[in-house]
Write a protein that holds these residues in place. Sequence first.
Motif, short mmCIF file in Angstrom:
data_model
loop_
_atom_site.label_atom_id
_atom_site.label_comp_id
_atom_site.label_asym_id
_atom_site.label_seq_id
_atom_site.Cartn_x
_atom_site.Cartn_y
_atom_site.Cartn_z
N UNK A 470 0.63 -1.44 -0.15
CA UNK A 470 0.38 0.13 -0.44
C UNK A 470 0.94 1.48 0.47
N UNK A 471 2.14 0.78 1.15
CA UNK A 471 2.93 3.01 1.05
C UNK A 471 4.37 2.06 0.34
N UNK A 472 4.75 2.79 0.15
CA UNK A 472 6.46 2.88 -0.16
C UNK A 472 7.26 3.76 -0.19
N UNK A 473 7.94 4.15 0.24
CA UNK A 473 9.14 4.87 -0.39
C UNK A 473 10.24 5.01 -0.87
N UNK A 474 10.99 3.20 -0.92
CA UNK A 474 11.84 3.20 -1.65
C UNK A 474 11.27 2.93 -3.05
N UNK A 475 12.21 3.08 -4.14
CA UNK A 475 11.89 3.06 -5.38
C UNK A 475 12.04 1.72 -5.14
N UNK A 476 12.26 0.86 -5.12
CA UNK A 476 12.15 -0.66 -5.32
C UNK A 476 11.16 -1.50 -4.12
N UNK A 477 10.36 -1.83 -4.73
CA UNK A 477 9.67 -2.66 -3.28
C UNK A 477 9.68 -4.05 -3.33
N UNK A 478 10.44 -4.66 -4.30
CA UNK A 478 10.39 -5.86 -4.06
C UNK A 478 11.66 -6.13 -5.02
N UNK A 479 12.90 -7.40 -3.73
CA UNK A 479 14.20 -7.36 -4.50
C UNK A 479 14.77 -8.75 -4.32
N UNK A 480 14.66 -9.05 -5.88
CA UNK A 480 15.10 -9.64 -6.65
C UNK A 480 16.72 -10.90 -5.49
N UNK A 481 16.95 -11.24 -5.44
CA UNK A 481 18.50 -11.52 -5.38
C UNK A 481 19.16 -13.29 -5.46
N UNK A 482 19.62 -13.41 -6.65
CA UNK A 482 20.04 -14.56 -6.37
C UNK A 482 18.33 -15.82 -6.18
N UNK A 483 17.43 -15.28 -7.30
CA UNK A 483 16.21 -16.27 -7.39
C UNK A 483 16.24 -17.41 -8.52
N UNK A 484 15.90 -18.52 -8.48
CA UNK A 484 14.96 -18.78 -10.19
C UNK A 484 13.46 -19.06 -10.34
N UNK A 485 13.20 -19.19 -11.07
CA UNK A 485 11.82 -19.53 -10.97
C UNK A 485 11.00 -18.71 -10.62
N UNK A 486 10.91 -17.42 -11.26
CA UNK A 486 9.90 -16.45 -10.37
C UNK A 486 9.15 -16.44 -11.47
#
Length: 505
Positions: A470-486
């Motif tokens: 609903x809210x967010x100040x960071x420009x990146x709200x979902x971070x995917x690091x070293x992820x596969x099959x998303x």
Amino acid sequence: MKILPCLFILSVFFSNAEAQNKSFNIVDFGAKAGLQFSNSKAIQQTINVAAKAGGRVFFPSGQFVTGPIEMKSNVTLYLSEGAELLGSTNRLDYGKNDAKALISAKAQHNIAITGKGTINGRGAEVVKNLLLCLHQGLLEDETWRIKRPSENNRPRLIAFSNCEDITVKNVTLKNSAGWVQDFVNCNRLNIDRVTVESTAYWNNDGIDIVNSKNVNITNCNIDAADDGICLKSEGSPGICENVSVSNCTIRSSASGFKLGTGSYGGFKNIKVRNITVYNTYRSAIALEAVDGGFIDNVDIEGVTAKYTGNAIFIRLGHRNKTSQYSSIKNVRIAKVKADIPDAKPDAGYPLEGPLPKVPPHNLLPASITGIPGHLVEDIVLEDIEITYGGGASEKTANIPVDQLDNVVENEAGYPEFTMFGELPAWGFYIRHAKGISFKNIKLNYKTTDFRPAVIFDDVTSINLDNLQVEKGENPHQVILKKTEKVSIKNIKLPLNDKESVKVLQ
């Protein structure tokens, strides 16, 4: 992921002493009401006679003081309305080594504690006397000068081991010096409509289920100075299997519903329905396997968490010194609504949870964490809404998204949601996992937070379906690091641009 159905445990399984007709009044065996009388011998004699005939030990209205008593097969303790069984405040009455519980049973069957009366351990007075005995050299304890008298030196209220067909129903349990109810290696246990009011001293777990199976806990109201309902796998180790918890209200100076910390064997077929957790210091739901044991097939649905330190904490660690690693798989948590304040949620209670021994940190997210090479597997989260108080500041602590490796692993640490110190997300933090499904997840905060909402680090097979931030100040709200099959669909983020989901290598 397929969640196997948990077994239903019905009260029809229990053919205990509650159904027996013969009644034996403790007064007829010499018991006297009043604080000046000790009734240990009279009550024990009543139990012994009732055991031979099979029947009910009746406590009339009044206060009856006793030291430790032992239950026998085919006996019900029935406390009538207005009856109060008071534990002796003389610590030496409970023995010198390993304090006996006020009410104990070993290898018995068909036993029950029922009625609308009260069992009051008078734990604060017992501990006061215990400290006096330690100062006088009448008892020994390795920890009392450093922290507090050990759990073995403080009598529990109820302790049953290796028993079958047990019922605890309708009674009020108060002020234990240690764990309130402890059931070890028991089979077919029914706890219903029990009220726990036990904030007299530390380690006052409301209900502890250890290495037991076919357990049904329903309609209980628990206020405890430690975990509310806690399943453990300790000792020789066994497993907790076929356990159902439903329609319970919990306040705790630790966690509401917990599997662990003791996790040497495992937990299988655990079902939770419709619980409320409020004003609780740690987690509403905590699933912890850190001693080489396993968690498999846990189904939790219907959790309301009000003013609680953390909503969901799932931790696979490696605290044991052997080469055996823990495992967590096949967990479903659904229909959760949680309010996580930017404040100490148990402030003002007689015994508050201890301040964490970690550097200052911002409000912490829900988390699912394994360790490198040992992943939490197949976790389904659906229909979950968490609102945080917010208030995060970079001046308090900050782990930038390009420095996620700075989050400590703490593989052998005591499992609790503060164990990592600062975390780089405000909503959910997932690391070292496989098969994570988010469906209909809504995250919000009340004031401000500079961090991303959700971070996945070293996670494969991710399914995000209808994630709403609903809210967010960071420009990146979902971070995917070293992820596969998303797989991501129907995602709603505050900025709704391509940078809101950031992929890191």
